[in-house]
Structures are given as structure tokens and as C-alpha cells.
Design a protein around this motif. Structure first.
Motif: not given
Length: 284
Positions: A18-26, A204-207, A249-255, A279-283
């Protein structure tokens, strides 16, 4: 900013992922190390036992921490606030007794003995019911205790209940529903860096379980396509460069679970050049 995370066990790998996916790479973390730097020079990862992380936060050794709600409730520390449910490591603490015995209600435990690895949570649970059975703290093999006459019932963690059934124990009542959470010391919870980390993790969780759809649609079929897209608040519509104004062009976020059906429906409605990406991250 110090983040305490589980050093091993079933919570370690999902937390690091989760940390890595959020951009906090160790950057220099490794097995057996006590800490690791991250790509953010202001953030350090501390590795600790999941059960010790509440104390790390309460004592100020860590500013924030990731551990189970069950561990936090058992530690019974002050000055620690929950920031975010990270939605993994789900389990339940349950009260269980031998399935062939005469204990099948909570009230039946008054004057009896209950074995558990979570004595504080267990005492609080029985106090809410106005009961005070004898609590015996054990450090493992909790399911065995009723069968060797150490206890009349147990309070133990279960995910599926399979282990309890194998040991001929029946669940009487749920004591606590737990999952892994993000916690912070109350003095720092509103600091910008803490909020930045919270936002990164929540994005990350939202994505999770979402997909990004892109497609070209004839302008005169736009309403038909819009009607069948189960997007978040509606699709984004943009003119296509050099498209002559006939297509957009039509863009959409879907389940993710809706992708198969949605592709079929938008194609039938007139869409073409359909692209689906993760989608990696969704704010939000």
C-alpha cells in the motif's frame, strides 16, 4: 515524520504494498532492519510488532502507524486518533464455546472462565453486558483451552470460522470487527505531512476496483452513450483535435465489475476506439 508499520506477519506485505502504491517507495529497507528511508526525505518507516505500534504512537516514538483496530483497542492507549480504515486485514474477535456444551449466550458466562489473547478487549466487552467472568490471558492455542478445562469459553480472532469449527467451537457473539487502520498521535494529526500521507493512501483505496474508460463518440450519439455509462458523477467530454467537430472524446471512471457490460453498451450506442486502463490513484 515516522510511520510505524508491522515488521512481519500477515499485515506486513499488504502494508508495504500500500505504501509503495501510494508513492512512498522504500529506499533502503530490508528484512531484519528496524527502519527504512523513503523517497520522501521527510518520511521514515519504522518496523515494529503490530501489537507494539499503538504504544509507539502514544509515546511519540512514531507520529503515525498502521496496525489492526484489534491491536489498538487491546493496547487501550490514549492520545491516538484513527485517521483512515485501510480496508485490509479484516477479521473478527468472537466469543465462542464448545458446541456440545451448555453455554450458548453471553449471560451464561457470568461466574465462568474465558481464555483470550485480548484481555482488555474481552473485559470491556463483558463490562458492557454487566458481567465479570474470570479472564485468563494466553499467548497461543486459545482454541485448546476449553478442551483441557482451562476455560469455559474463549475470545479469539477468526476470519472464516473454519479453525473454530475444526476445534468444535461455536460462535456465541461477535466482540469486535477489525481491519487495518491508519492512526496518528493527536498532536500531529492535522499537520500537513500527516494529511498528505492520509490523502495518498486514501487515493490508492479509492482507485481499487475502478477502471478508466476512453472512447470516441459521434456528437449526435453522445446522449445515447452518456445514458449507459455508470461513471462517477458523469463522463468527461472533450473535443478531438482535427476531428472536424463530428466526434468527441468521452472519458469516464467505472467500477471494474461494470466494464464488460459497459463496453458492450457504449459500442452499441455508437462509441468506437474504446480503451480501458487501470487507475493507480484516485483523489476524490
Amino acid at each position: 515524520m515516522r510511520i510505524a508499520v508491522p515488521n512481519k506477519g500477515r499485515l506486513h506485505d499488504p502494508t508495504i504494498d500500500l505504501l509503495e502504491r501510494a508513492g512512498l517507495h522504500l529506499e533502503n529497507g530490508a528484512a531484519r532492519k528496524l527502519y527504512a528511508d523513503t523517497v520522501d526525505p521527510e518520511v521514515t518507516i519504522l518496523f515494529a510488532r503490530a501489537a507494539d505500534i499503538p504504544e509507539y504512537i502514544a509515546d511519540g516514538a512514531a507520529d503515525i502507524g498502521i496496525t489492526g483496530l484489534d491491536q489498538m483497542r487491546e493496547a487501550n492507549v490514549e492520545s491516538v486518533d484513527e485517521l483512515l480504515d485501510l480496508a485490509f486485514g479484516r477479521c473478527r474477535l468472537v466469543l465462542a464455546a464448545p458446541e456440545d456444551g451448555d453455554i450458548d449466550t453471553v449471560d451464561a458466562l457470568e461466574g465462568k472462565t474465558v481464555a483470550t489473547e485480548f484481555p482488555n478487549v474481552t473485559r470491556a466487552f463483558f463490562a458492557e453486558h454487566g458481567l465479570s467472568p474470570t479472564i485468563v490471558e494466553v499467548t497461543g492455542a486459545t482454541e485448546l483451552t476449553p478442551h483441557v478445562e482451562m476455560a469455559d469459553a474463549i475470545v479469539d480472532i477468526t476470519s472464516t470460522g473454519t479453525t473454530l469449527k475444526m476445534n468444535r467451537l461455536a460462535i456465541i457473539e461477535e466482540v469486535l470487527a477489525s481491519s487495518v487502520r491508519l492512526f496518528a498521535h493527536e498532536d500531529v494529526r492535522e499537520e500537513p505531512k500527516v494529511q498528505e500521507i492520509k490523502t495518498a493512501l486514501s487515493s490508492v483505496l479509492a482507485a481499487d476496483g475502478k477502471r478508466y474508460l476512453m472512447m470516441n463518440v459521434p456528437r449526435d450519439r453522445l446522449e445515447d452513450v452518456r445514458d449507459v455509462i455508470p461513471g462517477m458523477g458523469g463522463p468527461t467530454i472533450m473535443d478531438i483535435a482535427n476531428g472536424g467537430g463530428e466526434k468527441v472524446a468521452v472519458h469516464a471512471v467505472v467500477d471494474e465489475r461494470d466494464v464488460f457490460e459497459t463496453i458492450t453498451e457504449v459500442k452499441t450506442a455508437g462509441a468506437s476506439d474504446i480503451l480501458v486502463t487501470e487507475i493507480e490513484r484516485l483523489v476524490e
